[in-house]
Design a protein around this motif. Structure first.
Motif: not given
Lengths: 290, 394
Positions: A111, A116-118, A120, A209-212, A216, A219, B50, B213, B241, B271
């Motif tokens: 962090t 904290t921004e996810p 891509n 690519p699926l979860t960013l 988190t 987990m 954020n 997720t 998601i 993207p």
């Protein structure tokens, strides 16, 4: 039927990720009898490192992939050499607390460094899909499955045929005997940590690519722990099968049972297995005789 | 022995007398001759960081501006932000610290619906105003409580505006995918209220945890139900998601609408146009910089120079919040008390913020500045305004 197949595709993809994390758990446990609760956090760090290579340094996906795996392997090697080697021989409890603590540090550190921004995660196949017999298969899912198969084959060949791999097996079976045979046990343990770190990075990059990418992601480690126990904690094939099973059970229970059962499916399965077959499906862990 | 007892009780009596005489002269809590102390239980390192960080930065920016201009009635503003990490126990801990040790005058920008709900009773016991929290749940201002203020459209207003728009587009089958929390449920309630007006209801619902997720099964279940519109009771990450999972699975004859947390550059910036077509409803519409009033452009530039990114909705909300506090302090005069400050807030009419949002009006029986919502849609990596301001109560 299409729906079930679709669920299986989703389950297979997430399951492969659980498998890879579980593999990390098992490798370390088999060799050093430590349970590394920071495995999910290593996955998160791997994804962050890769996304930094791609977004900040402008490297290609593949180069970033390889570099991130190397960085995480080196990081994990150092982690063992500097921190964890010191608790060998201490009670299990202190190892558990130490790795849980390390996990907290990694998450907080991530962090502080990445914010904290996810993020891509740009992958060359992040938006493609193929339709096979009515089932939509995203290219990310394919990449996860292929990546898992390739990685497992490489690891299998490494442990089976390379001198170093055989030395690792020897060290994990009997440290003292291996040491007398001239195996540098300490360095071998660090190398096993390096492999686990590298595997975690691969898992992180495959699923990113699926979860960013954000904190988190760590987990995922908890569910993978269930997978490792399901497969029998000391068994590598068990970890792989356990991961895929947990992935599938989650998806199917989410679709056919009440809303919310998806969240507890992994843990419910874990409890059932511990009740009925405490050694796990592929249990190789011997009971300690008192 | 007796003498010592006597001495102790005399000392105790003296201490009591001193403390009560001190109390009778006490000023308003959190207000000294030189400063007014304002607290915030933000999220600087948790899952909503954020929003929390942007808010903390923007609040400090406005505080610095006000102080640089000489403060208010000779007093400087002092902002203390505690990190509650989006966890209820930590939020309570933070609030206790702010109330008991820092003796704050007012609380602003506390992050999260359950966190605010847990903290408010503590504020109420100490007669501390709860101002402009980073939660647009209705309970933040309604039913009217003398201490609670919120200035923009709450989640129910936002989703109400978006649902109204979709009903106008002749959509009839509405579904919901939401976080299984107070936050998610509030949004679903808002959608149901608005649908009821059109004689409709939500045909299928599905939930997830904030940290999930993977939403593959949820999307399959909703698709089976034949939804035309999916209302998202989500933050940003799970919205992405859900949306990308549905679109990648080839589910294209459906619209997704989220509320303000999905109105975020991290969502529109996926993207390859991964979130293109996603609707987001918001109470604060970020105009392009060029279309903002002068004050907004200045804030935009300062914020970007200081923190390296453009101000988000959370930043603007908290910036406006500090501004409103300053106005009320100014109005309440030099001898401000909590009561005169609250009365001053209630007297604010036709307030236009720095960013060109709809004007705000407060009164004794309305503590929400505006309920107008904007419906936006992601196109080419940015949000485009589709409709609004819409007030669903019109």
């Amino acid at each position: 039927m299409t729906e079930l197949s679709q669920l299986i595709v989703y389950g297979l993809a997430t399951g492969c990720i659980y498998s890879l994390i579980a593999l990390g758990f098992v490798l370390i446990y088999k060799a050093t009898e430590m349970v590394n609760f920071a495995q999910g956090d290593l996955l998160m760090l791997g994804a962050f490192v890769a996304v930094t290579f791609i977004l900040t340094l402008g490297l290609s996906y593949w180069l970033a992939f390889i570099l991130a795996v190397i960085v995480m392997a080196a990081f994990s090697y150092g982690l063992d050499a500097v921190v964890l080697r010191r608790v060998i021989g201490q009670p299990q409890f202190s190892v558990v607390m130490l790795t849980i603590g390390l996990g907290f540090i990694f998450r907080a550190g991530a962090t502080m460094i990445w914010g904290t921004e996810p993020y891509n995660f740009p992958a060359p196949f992040s938006s493609g899909v193929s339709v096979v017999g009515g089932v939509v298969i995203s290219h990310v899912a394919i990449s996860i499955v292929v990546g898992t198969v390739v990685l497992c084959s490489i690891l299998w060949a490494f442990f089976r045929f390379s001198k170093l791999g055989v030395a690792m097996q020897a060290a994990s079976q009997n440290q003292l005997a291996a040491y007398y045979m001239g195996v540098p046990v300490k360095r071998i343990f660090s190398l096993i940590w390096a492999i686990s770190g590298g595997v975690a990075a691969v898992a992180g990059i495959l699923i990113a690519p699926l979860t960013l990418v954000d904190n988190t992601m760590s987990m995922l480690g908890l569910k993978a722990f269930a997978a490792a126990v399901l497969g029998g904690f000391g068994s590598i094939p068990g970890a792989l099968v356990g991961g895929i099973l947990i992935g599938m059970i989650e998806q199917v229970s989410g679709a056919y049972f009440i809303d919310g059962s998806k969240d507890i499916a992994a843990y419910a399965t874990l409890l059932l297995v511990l009740l009925l077959r405490p050694q796990g499906l592929f249990g190789a862990v011997g009971r300690k005789k008192v | 022995m007796k003498a010592r007892n006597l001495l102790t009780s005399t000392l105790a009596a003296l201490a009591l007398a001193l403390s009560s005489s001190g109390a009778s002269q006490a000023q308003t809590r959190g207000v000294t001759d030189t400063e007014v102390i304002i607290g915030s239980a933000g999220d600087l390192s948790g899952p909503a960081a954020n929003n929390g960080l942007a808010s903390a930065h923007a609040m400090q920016l406005r505080v610095d501006e006000i102080n640089a201009a000489g403060g208010i009635h000779g007093r400087k503003l002092r902002l203390i932000v505690e990190d509650a990490q989006y966890q209820v126990p930590r939020a309570v801990q933070a609030a206790n610290k702010l109330i008991n040790r820092d003796k704050i005058f007012a609380m602003i920008g506390t992050v999260g619906t359950p966190q605010n709900n847990a903290v408010f009773p503590l504020l109420e016991q100490n007669n501390i105003p709860s101002l402009f929290p980073l939660s647009q749940a209705r309970v933040m201002w309604s039913p009217v409580n003398k201490l609670k203020f919120q200035f923009n459209a709450d989640y129910r207003d936002q989703v109400g505006g978006a649902v109204k728009y979709m009903v106008d587009q002749k959509k009839t089958k509405f579904c919901a995918e939401y976080q299984d929390t107070d936050f998610g449920k509030d949004i679903v309630t808002g959608a149901e209220e608005e649908l009821k007006k059109a004689g409709l209801s939500i045909v299928a619902k599905s939930t997830h945890k904030p940290t999930d997720t993977d939403l593959g099964t949820q999307m399959i279940n909703l698709r089976k139900a034949g939804c035309e519109v999916v209302v998202l009771g989500t933050l940003g990450r799970d919205a992405i998601i859900a949306y990308t999972t549905a679109r990648r699975a080839g589910w294209t004859d459906v619209e997704f609408i989220g509320v303000s947390p999905t109105y975020d550059p991290a969502v529109s910036g996926v993207p390859d146009g991964g979130t293109d077509g996603l609707y987001a409803s918001t109470g604060v519409w970020i105009k392009p910089r060029e279309e903002m009033p002068e004050a907004g452009r200045q804030m935009f530039d300062k914020y970007k120079a200081a923190y390296g990114s453009e101000p988000t909705v959370s930043a603007m909300i908290s910036y406006i919040g500090i501004d409103l506090i300053a106005i009320a302090l100014e109005k309440a005069g030099k001898d401000v008390t909590t009561e005169s400050f609250l009365a001053a807030l209630e007297s604010i009419k036709d307030y236009n913020d720095a960013f060109g949002n709809p004007p705000q009006n407060y009164s004794a029986d309305n503590h929400q500045g505006s309920n107008a919502a904007f419906v936006t849609r992601v196109k080419g990596g940015a949000y485009e305004l589709i409709a609004g301001p819409i007030s669903h109560t019109d």
